[in-house]
Every structure is written in structure tokens, then in C-alpha cells.
Design a protein around this motif. Structure first.
Motif, mmCIF file in Angstrom:
data_model
loop_
_atom_site.group_PDB
_atom_site.id
_atom_site.type_symbol
_atom_site.label_atom_id
_atom_site.label_comp_id
_atom_site.label_asym_id
_atom_site.label_seq_id
_atom_site.Cartn_x
_atom_site.Cartn_y
_atom_site.Cartn_z
ATOM 1 N N GLU A 50 0.815 -1.216 0.000
ATOM 2 C CA GLU A 50 0.000 0.000 0.000
ATOM 3 C C GLU A 50 0.854 1.274 0.000
ATOM 4 N N TRP A 51 2.196 1.134 0.043
ATOM 5 C CA TRP A 51 3.071 2.295 0.175
ATOM 6 C C TRP A 51 3.889 2.550 -1.081
ATOM 7 N N ALA A 52 4.152 3.843 -1.331
ATOM 8 C CA ALA A 52 5.102 4.285 -2.353
ATOM 9 C C ALA A 52 6.156 5.142 -1.665
ATOM 10 N N TYR A 53 7.335 5.236 -2.270
ATOM 11 C CA TYR A 53 8.469 5.912 -1.642
ATOM 12 C C TYR A 53 9.059 6.936 -2.603
ATOM 13 N N GLU A 54 9.416 8.094 -2.062
ATOM 14 C CA GLU A 54 10.047 9.150 -2.842
ATOM 15 C C GLU A 54 11.280 9.641 -2.097
ATOM 16 N N TYR A 55 12.243 10.155 -2.851
ATOM 17 C CA TYR A 55 13.372 10.813 -2.218
ATOM 18 C C TYR A 55 12.883 12.069 -1.504
ATOM 19 N N LYS A 56 13.368 12.281 -0.289
ATOM 20 C CA LYS A 56 13.071 13.519 0.437
ATOM 21 C C LYS A 56 14.003 14.598 -0.092
ATOM 22 N N VAL A 57 13.431 15.701 -0.570
ATOM 23 C CA VAL A 57 14.193 16.714 -1.296
ATOM 24 C C VAL A 57 14.434 17.929 -0.398
ATOM 25 N N ASP A 58 15.644 18.465 -0.439
ATOM 26 C CA ASP A 58 16.035 19.571 0.427
ATOM 27 C C ASP A 58 16.107 20.865 -0.380
ATOM 28 N N ASN A 117 16.659 -1.283 1.957
ATOM 29 C CA ASN A 117 17.705 -1.200 0.931
ATOM 30 C C ASN A 117 17.705 0.171 0.274
ATOM 31 N N LEU A 118 16.500 0.690 0.019
ATOM 32 C CA LEU A 118 16.398 2.001 -0.598
ATOM 33 C C LEU A 118 16.958 3.073 0.331
ATOM 34 N N LEU A 119 16.680 2.938 1.628
ATOM 35 C CA LEU A 119 17.206 3.898 2.597
ATOM 36 C C LEU A 119 18.729 3.840 2.654
ATOM 37 N N GLU A 120 19.301 2.633 2.548
ATOM 38 C CA GLU A 120 20.759 2.512 2.516
ATOM 39 C C GLU A 120 21.327 3.269 1.325
ATOM 40 N N HIS A 121 20.630 3.184 0.186
ATOM 41 C CA HIS A 121 21.063 3.930 -0.998
ATOM 42 C C HIS A 121 20.964 5.436 -0.749
ATOM 43 N N VAL A 122 19.889 5.858 -0.076
ATOM 44 C CA VAL A 122 19.709 7.268 0.241
ATOM 45 C C VAL A 122 20.868 7.771 1.105
ATOM 46 N N ALA A 123 21.218 6.979 2.122
ATOM 47 C CA ALA A 123 22.319 7.380 3.001
ATOM 48 C C ALA A 123 23.644 7.404 2.247
ATOM 49 N N ALA A 124 23.857 6.400 1.396
ATOM 50 C CA ALA A 124 25.125 6.299 0.668
ATOM 51 C C ALA A 124 25.306 7.433 -0.325
ATOM 52 N N THR A 125 24.211 7.973 -0.841
ATOM 53 C CA THR A 125 24.291 9.050 -1.829
ATOM 54 C C THR A 125 24.058 10.425 -1.201
ATOM 55 N N ALA A 126 24.094 10.458 0.146
ATOM 56 C CA ALA A 126 24.019 11.726 0.896
ATOM 57 C C ALA A 126 22.738 12.507 0.614
ATOM 58 N N ARG A 127 21.642 11.798 0.383
ATOM 59 C CA ARG A 127 20.349 12.473 0.237
ATOM 60 C C ARG A 127 19.769 12.746 1.617
ATOM 61 N N GLU A 128 18.712 13.583 1.656
ATOM 62 C CA GLU A 128 18.185 14.016 2.949
ATOM 63 C C GLU A 128 17.384 12.931 3.661
ATOM 64 N N GLY A 129 16.739 12.036 2.911
ATOM 65 C CA GLY A 129 15.940 11.000 3.536
ATOM 66 C C GLY A 129 14.921 10.449 2.553
ATOM 67 N N LEU A 130 13.929 9.752 3.100
ATOM 68 C CA LEU A 130 12.877 9.153 2.286
ATOM 69 C C LEU A 130 11.510 9.624 2.753
ATOM 70 N N MET A 131 10.573 9.664 1.823
ATOM 71 C CA MET A 131 9.164 9.874 2.124
ATOM 72 C C MET A 131 8.426 8.591 1.776
ATOM 73 N N ALA A 132 7.505 8.176 2.644
ATOM 74 C CA ALA A 132 6.604 7.061 2.345
ATOM 75 C C ALA A 132 5.187 7.630 2.253
ATOM 76 N N LYS A 133 4.464 7.304 1.184
ATOM 77 C CA LYS A 133 3.137 7.874 0.963
ATOM 78 C C LYS A 133 2.132 6.760 0.680
ATOM 79 N N LEU A 134 1.000 6.836 1.365
ATOM 80 C CA LEU A 134 -0.049 5.837 1.186
ATOM 81 C C LEU A 134 -0.663 6.004 -0.197
#
Length: 636
Positions: free
Chosen positions: A15-23, A170-187
Motif C-alpha cells: 500500500e506504500w510508495a516511496y520518494e526521495y526527500k528533497v532539500d 535497501n532504498l534507505l541505505e542507498h539514500v544514506a550512501a548518496t548523501a540524500r536528505e531522507g525518504l518519504m513514504a506515501k499511502l
């Protein structure tokens, strides 16, 4: 629409989708049928002139259709990463340019891009009630004529990740490795609620801590005038050894800590900044510089390497065990906490040992470390409401669901510096020794005991260590079966008007459970008067609307009614403190709310606030109970 925190655990499931958290700068792009475009910030600032390149990005690409997009205005560094510091620098130059004599010339600085993540209106149709999946599909189908100026934030559904044998972690690990701000999860089935913070969107920012050198401070203004307002921070460049400006921190302090910090810094004052290179003048307005001798620790969400700044900071305490020579700018890899390890922290002027920080205390996984983090961050607004009041703990040593007990007597092993008061037990010859929580360290100590709930009476202890006369009047509105906090709101409105007729100013908060409470600051010469007054008013409302209100404690009388519990004014009773957590399935908080929120209350879920929600609310609204004492009036 705003997101709630995910309490450290990314939601998982189809039921969830994920987006990069943008700064960047959150912005709404409104495109008229003819292509004319307006950009506005979340708080209504018109960005159109500042980001003129984005204003005409669609041109006639939409074929005469109108559109409203939600997204972020961003800038990039030379490595192709979103760089908030570049955006801030651009804004500073734009504002200087606008105020110059050449303000009519076109402003062309760092290129910016609009990253869209939602579509709220298209071709004359509002999409606010449409599910996320439908809005997202329409957004991705829009013709984007210039990818350098506008694009769509990447999304991943749980199903897509699972098909690739990947998980949100796994996606969050990629976010951390690429120095992004975080993740958003949306219903994926969720609607869009403008201006609302909701669990339909969950945010998972990546936060870190670092040691800093205190290099200056800003004097406080407004309610903290005369105190330290915020600290100016530095660290040593690991390559050159130079002391460099790192940013500032203005949250996470109690008022007492602000006063102590100002006293501590006064003997260290100096005329000029201590940095190798002068920091930007606009960053250090009103600065009072000090010798760089004290080391502290801050929590931060991001380190912008181009500008060398820590962002989204919160104060954690002084580090007396560290020398300024040891403090370097944040490294490429920040250390992660070791599960189960005991750690020593500085909380104000105290050093405390904390344990089992990774232990979940709530069914959703909210840990003891997160409980301590919440109480540390909220201390500045919570402590004034505990001051001088004996505190009763509701402790959950094995977590919510694992048993609970009221802790009135201070437990053995309490620190010697903790102030206490010994009072007679109600209708007994026995006595109880209560803790008094008057500083950050005391609050952290209590949280380390898994004291999730903090309950206090409607009176304080006087200088002789005896109960003073009641200074608060409280009505506890408890929704019976078949009713909700929405029904409590309607009763609260009536109580508000009735109290106003008697010259009393009511303040509202949720209970953090099912109901809500109303408070008024009072003076009275008789400890029994508040209970009698509250009972009479509750019985009056019950007589006027017996089908919806009851003043009778018997549970059999509560079905379909709101019970006005007037007995909370009995000197022997206690009520959940403002900003206290509750021991429920989620880490909900007894949260002060505005009367506009009470009057608009038609959705029970909208009046449920978690720890993350409350921290965000306080950042935006301040302490909504701050005016309680200043509106004190005699009780009729």
C-alpha cells in the motif's frame, strides 16, 4: 500537506510508495490556462520574481489546461547533488541584488529546478480527493518541455522494490550512501489534505550528531529577552586546522539553561570573531563573540559540505570531557549508535548515564532513545508547566503493553541533585516523596526510567515545601461510547464561553488519548472552591443538553455523551501534563491546540498528535500554553 515522522521505521507493504526527500524551498506552482505561472512558498511568500526562469517553464505545453503542482525548488552542486546551501547563497545574493540600484536588471545566478512530487489540479478538475496513485499517474503524464528546469521526483512502489528483490531498507541505505536528505513514504490510496500534517505521508530524515565549539551567541529576544537566544558554532577544518564557522543552534534549551549559558559565556566575551575567515554578515547579525573554549554537542539533519554548515540543529548539551582541539567538522561517515550500549551524556550541567536506548517502548517500535530524544527536545516548553509541581510518573519499564505502574515515591538510586518534596499521602498518615522536575537533566533522568507519562496536580509547592492554594482550574472531557474528541470539541466551545462570562480565559489541549482538557489560570482562597465551581458548571451543561453531556461519573451514564470530569480539581488528583507522552499504541502526546482547531474539529484523527508532530508544531507555533499564567483571574 505535511508529513509525520515515521518514528525511525519506514512503513512497508504494497500500500506504500516511496520518494526521495528533497532539500529545497517547498513551493506550489500554479499554472493558468494561458500558461501564466505563480510560485508561492508554504507560508505564502511569492517566489515568482525570484525564480523567474521557472515561471514560464510550461509555456503552451499544457494546451490551455490549468494545473497546480506541489514540489521543491532546488539547486545542484558540481557533482549533481541537491545543494541547499547553494540555494541559500543564491537567495542572499538575490535579496541584495533586489535592494540595489540595479534591481530592475534580470537576476541570473545559480540555476534552479522545480522538482514536482504531486498534482493538485489539472484541466479544471481538483485532484485533492483523488488517491495518490491517480494524482501521480497524471503528474507523470504531463508534458515537461524543459527537463533542466522542471522534472518529477522519482517514486518507487513497494511492489516494484519487491520485484527487484529489494526492500525499503535497501532504498534507505542507498539514500544514506548518496548523501540524500531522507525518504518519504506515501499511502497510495491517500487523498491530499492541504495544510494538514497526516500519517498518510511519513518522513524518514537522516539525522546525525556532532561536537561543536561555542564561538559566540545571540542575545534572546521577546519572551527570552535577557537570556542567551542561540549559539554560534565552529569546528576545525581537518585539512588546515583552521577554526571555521559551522552554523548556529537555537532550539533544545530550557530557559534555565539559556540563563546559565549566558552566565557561563559572559567572562569569555571578545570583540571580534575567532574564525580564520569571517562568516557571512547576514548569518551572524547581533552576534556577541566569545573565546572558543567550550565544547557542546548538537543534533543535525544535514551537513552542507559546500558551505560547511550543519542544518536543522538541536542542542544536546555541553561536553566538559572534550577539548576544542579535538573538534573537527563533520566527517564523511558519521558513527552509528551501538545497540544496547550504555552511554554517558551531558544534559545541561549534569552528566547522566543512559541505557537500553534501542529498547522499543511502543508497539510501533518507538524506542527509549526516541523517548529521551523527544523529552530533551520539548523540555524548553514542557518544564515551565512542571515547575514547582510534584510529579507522578506512569512508568512502562517493559514498554507499553508490558505492564505499568504509578511511581509517586522517588525511586532508590535517584541522583543526589534531584530536588524532591515530601508530602502527606491523601487521607493517610503516610508520606510520599515526589520528584520536582525543574531542569533538562531531571527530565532526561525520568525518561531513562521509562516514565512515559508525567502527571501533576493543579497546585504548586510553596517555599516551605507545603501545597500552595490551587492556581489552575481544569475540565477533563472524556468521550463516552459512541462519541469522540469531535464531540468533546463541541462541549469545549460551550465551556469556553461560560468561563469567559465569569472572566476566565480557557486554554485547550488534547489528552493524548481519547479526549481533551480545558485549563484556566485562577486565584482562590479556598482549596475546595475549584472543584465546587467546576462541578456546578458541569452540571449546568448536563441539564441544558442531557442527551450529549453528563456530569455523573458512573460509566453506565456515559454512552453517547461526553463526561465533564470536574473531580480533577480535587487537590488529591493529578492530570496529564501538557506535552507529556501517553502510554498508547503510538507515542501520542497531550498537545495544546488553538481555539480555531477546536472550532474546526470535525475529524478525530486530525486531533491526534505524535511526538514528531508536536516537535514540528512547537517549531511553528511556539508554546500555545505560554499565555496561561498571564491570563490569571479570580475564581468566582
Amino acid at each position: 500537506m505535511l508529513a509525520t515522522g515515521d518514528r525511525g521505521r519506514i512503513p512497508a507493504g504494497p500500500e506504500w510508495a516511496y520518494e526521495y526527500k528533497v532539500d529545497g524551498y517547498r513551493a506550489c506552482m500554479r499554472v493558468a490556462p494561458g500558461g501564466a505561472t505563480v510560485l508561492t512558498s508554504r507560508n505564502g511568500i511569492d517566489f515568482t520574481a525570484e525564480f523567474a526562469d521557472l515561471a514560464g517553464v510550461f509555456g503552451d505545453a499544457l494546451g490551455g489546461a490549468d494545473a497546480v503542482l506541489d514540489g521543491e525548488v532546488v539547486a545542484y552542486d558540481e557533482n549533481g547533488k541537491v545543494d541547499f546551501s547553494a540555494l541559500q547563497e543564491r537567495r542572499g545574493r538575490y535579496q541584495s541584488h533586489r535592494s540595489s540600484i540595479r534591481r530592475d536588471e534580470p537576476f541570473d545566478d545559480v540555476p534552479v529546478r522545480f522538482l514536482a512530487f504531486d498534482l493538485l489540479r489539472y484541466a479544471g478538475r481538483s485532484l485533492l480527493t483523488a488517491p495518490y496513485d491517480e494524482r501521480r499517474a497524471l503528474l507523470e503524464a504531463l508534458p515537461l518541455p524543459d527537463p533542466y528546469r522542471i522534472s518529477v521526483v522519482r517514486t518507487f512502489t513497494w511492489t516494484e522494490l519487491d520485484a527487484d528483490h529489494r526492500t525499503p531498507e535497501n532504498l534507505l541505505e542507498h539514500v544514506a550512501a548518496t548523501a540524500r536528505e531522507g525518504l518519504m513514504a506515501k499511502l497510495r490510496t491517500g487523498a491530499y489534505h492541504p495544510g494538514r500534517r497526516t500519517d498518510l505521508w511519513r518522513k524518514h530524515p537522516l539525522t546525525h550528531t556532532t561536537e561543536v565549539i561555542i564561538c559566540g551567541y545571540r542575545p534572546g529576544q521577546g519572551r527570552i529577552a535577557g537570556l542567551m537566544g542561540g549559539l554560534l558554532l565552529g569546528a576545525h577544518d581537518p585539512a588546515t586546522g583552521d577554526l571555521v564557522y559551522l552554523g548556529d543552534v537555537g532550539t533544545g534549551f530550557t530557559e534555565a539553561e539559556r540563563a546559565r549559558m549566558k552566565e557561563r559565556l559572559a567572562p569569555l566575551e571578545r570583540r571580534r570573531h575567532p574564525f580564520a575567515v569571517a562568516p557571512p554578515r547576514e548569518d551572524v547579525a547581533r552576534a556577541q563573540w566569545v573565546e572558543p573554549r567550550l565544547v557542546g554537542e548538537v543534533e543535525y539533519r544535514q551537513f552542507t559540505r559546500g558551505a560547511g554548515r550543519v542544518r536543522h540543529t538541536a542542542w544536546r548539551g555541553l561536553r566538559e570531557d572534550r577539548s576544542p582541539d579535538e573538534v573537527l567538522t563533520p566527517g564523511a561517515t558519521d558513527p552509528q549508535p551501538v545497540p544496547g550500549k550504555k552511554i554517558t551524556v551531558q544534559a545541561g550541567k549534569r552528566r547522566l548515564q543512559l541505557s537500553n536506548l534501542d529498547k522499543p517502548l511502543y508497539p510501533d517500535g518507538f524506542t527509549k532513545g526516541e523517548v529521551i530524544h523527544y523529552y530533551s527536545r520539548i523540555a524548553d516548553v514542557l518544564l515551565p508547566h512542571l515547575a514547582g509541581r510534584p510529579v507522578t510518573f506512569l512508568r512502562y519499564p517493559d514498554g507499553v503493553g508490558g505492564g505499568q505502574f504509578f511511581g509517586k515515591n522517588v525511586p532508590s538510586g535517584a541522583p543526589s541533585w534531584l530536588p524532591t518534596v515530601t508530602l502527606p499521602r491523601h487521607r493517610s498518615r503516610e508520606t510520599v516523596t515526589y520528584p520536582l522536575l525543574d531542569e533538562l537533566a531531571a527530565l532526561v533522568w525520568a525518561a531513562n526510567l521509562a516514565a512515559l507519562e508525567l502527571h501533576v496536580p493543579q497546585w504548586t509547592v510553596n517555599v516551605e515545601g507545603e501545597p500552595a492554594l490551587p492556581d489552575l482550574l481544569v475540565f477533563d472531557l472524556d468521550p463516552g461510547p459512541g462519541t469522540t474528541i469531535v464531540d468533546c470539541c463541541r462541549v469545549a466551545e460551550r465551556l469556553h464561553d461560560a468561563l469567559a462570562e465569569d472572566g476566565l480565559t480557557a486554554f485547550a489541549k488534547t489528552s493524548g488519548s481519547k479526549g481533551m482538557q480545558l485549563y484556566a489560570a485562577i486565584t482562590t482562597g479556598d482549596p475546595g472552591t475549584p472543584s465546587a465551581y467546576a462541578k456546578a458548571l458541569a452540571e449546568r451543561l448536563a441539564r441544558e443538553t442531557p442527551d450529549t453531556v453528563t456530569a455523573v461519573m458512573a460509566k453506565a451514564k456515559r454512552t453517547g455523551r461526553v463526561f465533564i470530569d470536574w473531580s480533577q480539581n480535587n487537590p488529591a488528583k493529578t492530570t496529564i501534563a501538557p506535552y507529556s507522552l501517553r502510554g498508547r499504541d503510538l507515542p501520542t502526546v497531550s498537545t495544546p491546540i488553538t481555539w480555531d482547531e477546536v472550532r474546526a474539529g470535525t475529524d478525530a484523527e486530525a486531533l491526534v498528535f505524535t511526538a514528531d508532530d508536536v516537535l514540528d508544531r512547537v517549531d511553528e507555533l511556539g508554546d500555545l500554553f505560554a499565555g496561561l499564567d498571564t491570563n490569571r483571574a479570580p475564581l468566582p
